[in-house]
Motif scaffolding. Sequence first.
Motif, PDB file in Angstrom:
ATOM      1  N   VAL A  15     -34.981 -59.138  19.320  1.00 31.51           N
ATOM      2  CA  VAL A  15     -36.183 -58.342  19.053  1.00 31.51           C
ATOM      3  C   VAL A  15     -36.842 -58.080  20.396  1.00 31.51           C
ATOM      4  N   VAL A  16     -37.097 -56.812  20.696  1.00 28.38           N
ATOM      5  CA  VAL A  16     -37.778 -56.445  21.933  1.00 28.38           C
ATOM      6  C   VAL A  16     -38.894 -55.460  21.609  1.00 28.38           C
ATOM      7  N   TYR A  17     -39.813 -55.312  22.565  1.00 22.28           N
ATOM      8  CA  TYR A  17     -40.981 -54.463  22.363  1.00 22.28           C
ATOM      9  C   TYR A  17     -41.067 -53.438  23.494  1.00 22.28           C
ATOM     10  N   HIS A  18     -41.305 -52.204  23.108  1.00 24.08           N
ATOM     11  CA  HIS A  18     -41.483 -51.134  24.086  1.00 24.08           C
ATOM     12  C   HIS A  18     -42.940 -50.690  24.030  1.00 24.08           C
ATOM     13  N   PHE A  19     -43.614 -50.710  25.184  1.00 26.79           N
ATOM     14  CA  PHE A  19     -45.020 -50.345  25.269  1.00 26.79           C
ATOM     15  C   PHE A  19     -45.147 -48.949  25.834  1.00 26.79           C
ATOM     16  N   THR A  20     -45.981 -48.125  25.198  1.00 27.04           N
ATOM     17  CA  THR A  20     -46.131 -46.751  25.635  1.00 27.04           C
ATOM     18  C   THR A  20     -47.475 -46.200  25.174  1.00 27.04           C
ATOM     19  N   SER A  21     -47.719 -44.965  25.488  1.00 26.07           N
ATOM     20  CA  SER A  21     -48.950 -44.294  25.074  1.00 26.07           C
ATOM     21  C   SER A  21     -48.716 -43.583  23.739  1.00 26.07           C
ATOM     22  N   LYS A  87     -29.320 -54.529  17.465  1.00 24.67           N
ATOM     23  CA  LYS A  87     -28.665 -53.254  17.156  1.00 24.67           C
ATOM     24  C   LYS A  87     -28.449 -52.444  18.440  1.00 24.67           C
ATOM     25  N   MET A  88     -29.438 -52.459  19.335  1.00 26.99           N
ATOM     26  CA  MET A  88     -29.289 -51.754  20.613  1.00 26.99           C
ATOM     27  C   MET A  88     -28.113 -52.346  21.399  1.00 26.99           C
ATOM     28  N   GLY A  89     -27.995 -53.671  21.337  1.00 26.91           N
ATOM     29  CA  GLY A  89     -26.938 -54.356  22.073  1.00 26.91           C
ATOM     30  C   GLY A  89     -25.534 -54.036  21.596  1.00 26.91           C
ATOM     31  N   ASN A  90     -25.424 -53.460  20.391  1.00 25.54           N
ATOM     32  CA  ASN A  90     -24.097 -53.073  19.893  1.00 25.54           C
ATOM     33  C   ASN A  90     -23.499 -51.921  20.680  1.00 25.54           C
ATOM     34  N   THR A  91     -24.359 -51.049  21.236  1.00 26.60           N
ATOM     35  CA  THR A  91     -23.858 -49.869  21.945  1.00 26.60           C
ATOM     36  C   THR A  91     -24.378 -49.737  23.368  1.00 26.60           C
ATOM     37  N   LEU A  92     -25.360 -50.572  23.736  1.00 28.92           N
ATOM     38  CA  LEU A  92     -25.967 -50.472  25.062  1.00 28.92           C
ATOM     39  C   LEU A  92     -25.874 -51.806  25.792  1.00 28.92           C
ATOM     40  N   TYR A 112     -41.399 -61.622  31.016  1.00 24.86           N
ATOM     41  CA  TYR A 112     -40.544 -61.571  29.837  1.00 24.86           C
ATOM     42  C   TYR A 112     -40.021 -60.157  29.617  1.00 24.86           C
ATOM     43  N   GLU A 113     -39.356 -59.645  30.620  1.00 23.68           N
ATOM     44  CA  GLU A 113     -38.833 -58.288  30.535  1.00 23.68           C
ATOM     45  C   GLU A 113     -37.327 -58.323  30.321  1.00 23.68           C
ATOM     46  N   ASP A 114     -36.855 -57.433  29.487  1.00 22.67           N
ATOM     47  CA  ASP A 114     -35.439 -57.112  29.393  1.00 22.67           C
ATOM     48  C   ASP A 114     -35.306 -55.689  29.902  1.00 22.67           C
ATOM     49  N   ARG A 115     -34.152 -55.351  30.360  1.00 22.88           N
ATOM     50  CA  ARG A 115     -33.863 -53.956  30.685  1.00 22.88           C
ATOM     51  C   ARG A 115     -32.666 -53.524  29.858  1.00 22.88           C
ATOM     52  N   VAL A 116     -32.779 -52.316  29.353  1.00 24.49           N
ATOM     53  CA  VAL A 116     -31.705 -51.686  28.603  1.00 24.49           C
ATOM     54  C   VAL A 116     -31.107 -50.636  29.533  1.00 24.49           C
ATOM     55  N   TYR A 117     -29.799 -50.678  29.732  1.00 25.70           N
ATOM     56  CA  TYR A 117     -29.132 -49.779  30.672  1.00 25.70           C
ATOM     57  C   TYR A 117     -28.232 -48.789  29.951  1.00 25.70           C
ATOM     58  N   SER A 118     -28.144 -47.594  30.528  1.00 26.47           N
ATOM     59  CA  SER A 118     -27.265 -46.563  29.978  1.00 26.47           C
ATOM     60  C   SER A 118     -26.801 -45.662  31.118  1.00 26.47           C
ATOM     61  N   GLN A 119     -25.664 -45.038  30.934  1.00 23.18           N
ATOM     62  CA  GLN A 119     -25.214 -44.051  31.903  1.00 23.18           C
ATOM     63  C   GLN A 119     -25.781 -42.679  31.565  1.00 23.18           C
ATOM     64  N   LYS A 120     -26.472 -42.586  30.441  1.00 26.45           N
ATOM     65  CA  LYS A 120     -27.105 -41.335  30.023  1.00 26.45           C
ATOM     66  C   LYS A 120     -28.617 -41.468  30.174  1.00 26.45           C
ATOM     67  N   GLU A 121     -29.289 -40.339  30.380  1.00 30.72           N
ATOM     68  CA  GLU A 121     -30.737 -40.345  30.587  1.00 30.72           C
ATOM     69  C   GLU A 121     -31.518 -40.610  29.304  1.00 30.72           C
ATOM     70  N   GLY A 128     -33.583 -45.191  14.634  1.00 32.37           N
ATOM     71  CA  GLY A 128     -32.719 -46.240  14.114  1.00 32.37           C
ATOM     72  C   GLY A 128     -33.005 -47.610  14.707  1.00 32.37           C
ATOM     73  N   TYR A 129     -33.721 -47.640  15.834  1.00 33.87           N
ATOM     74  CA  TYR A 129     -34.047 -48.904  16.498  1.00 33.87           C
ATOM     75  C   TYR A 129     -35.481 -49.364  16.239  1.00 33.87           C
ATOM     76  N   ILE A 130     -36.375 -48.440  15.884  1.00 40.62           N
ATOM     77  CA  ILE A 130     -37.790 -48.774  15.712  1.00 40.62           C
ATOM     78  C   ILE A 130     -38.009 -49.439  14.359  1.00 40.62           C
ATOM     79  N   LYS A 131     -38.480 -50.690  14.388  1.00 40.09           N
ATOM     80  CA  LYS A 131     -38.724 -51.440  13.150  1.00 40.09           C
ATOM     81  C   LYS A 131     -40.162 -51.275  12.669  1.00 40.09           C
ATOM     82  N   ARG A 132     -41.102 -51.200  13.614  1.00 40.89           N
ATOM     83  CA  ARG A 132     -42.513 -51.019  13.275  1.00 40.89           C
ATOM     84  C   ARG A 132     -43.262 -50.619  14.539  1.00 40.89           C
TER      85      ARG A 132
END
Length: 191
Positions: A15-21, A87-92, A112-121, A128-132
């Motif tokens: 479970v991870v959290y993304h903070f934004t506006s 679920k993100m970890g299945n493909t990223l 307490y940061e994780d980074r999610v990496y991709s070769q795409k922008e 599909g990833y947002i639970k709440r």
Amino acid sequence: MIKLKDILTERISDVVYHFTSPDAATLIISKNKFKLSPIPVGQKVDPGKKYEDGYFMSVARTKVEGYTKVADGSGCKNVRMELDGAKMGNTLKGGAYNYFHGQHGRDDYEEYEDRVYSQKEYIDNALGYIKRIDVYWDKRCEIGFNFVKTALQHNIPTFLFAKREKWGQQSGGIEVRDMDGYTLFMKSIIK
């Protein structure tokens, strides 16, 4: 069956959290994708990177500690998206990352940061990833009618909090099920 390499391989937390506006959250939901940042090069090289060149997204492993305290101070980041990291970890690719290691004058500072990496922008299928989504009202930042409307149209459980402390505890929030609920919440806090 769990394999030893699955246990020893660094990965995105379950479970991870993304903070934004609110504005950025509206774009994420309406476009159904997360926009990633380019992986730093040169002096600010990312030692945890999974690709020589590519993109990353910062996420937190906790709701309010370490990285999230810094994220809160950098503008209107009063929207917290709870994401399905497993679920993100299945493909990223991804894992723990300490951006501030040794920069605070003491080595016991914990981030307490994780980074999610991709070769795409972009990471497609964000919905599909947002639970709440949890949002706290802040005088500096609008919660935004359009943001709440967009979240509800996409059936994302959305909770509004009058105080940051309650938001951090994820207690005392009001689940908004329709725009009338949003209106009542706004009337209750703006007197």
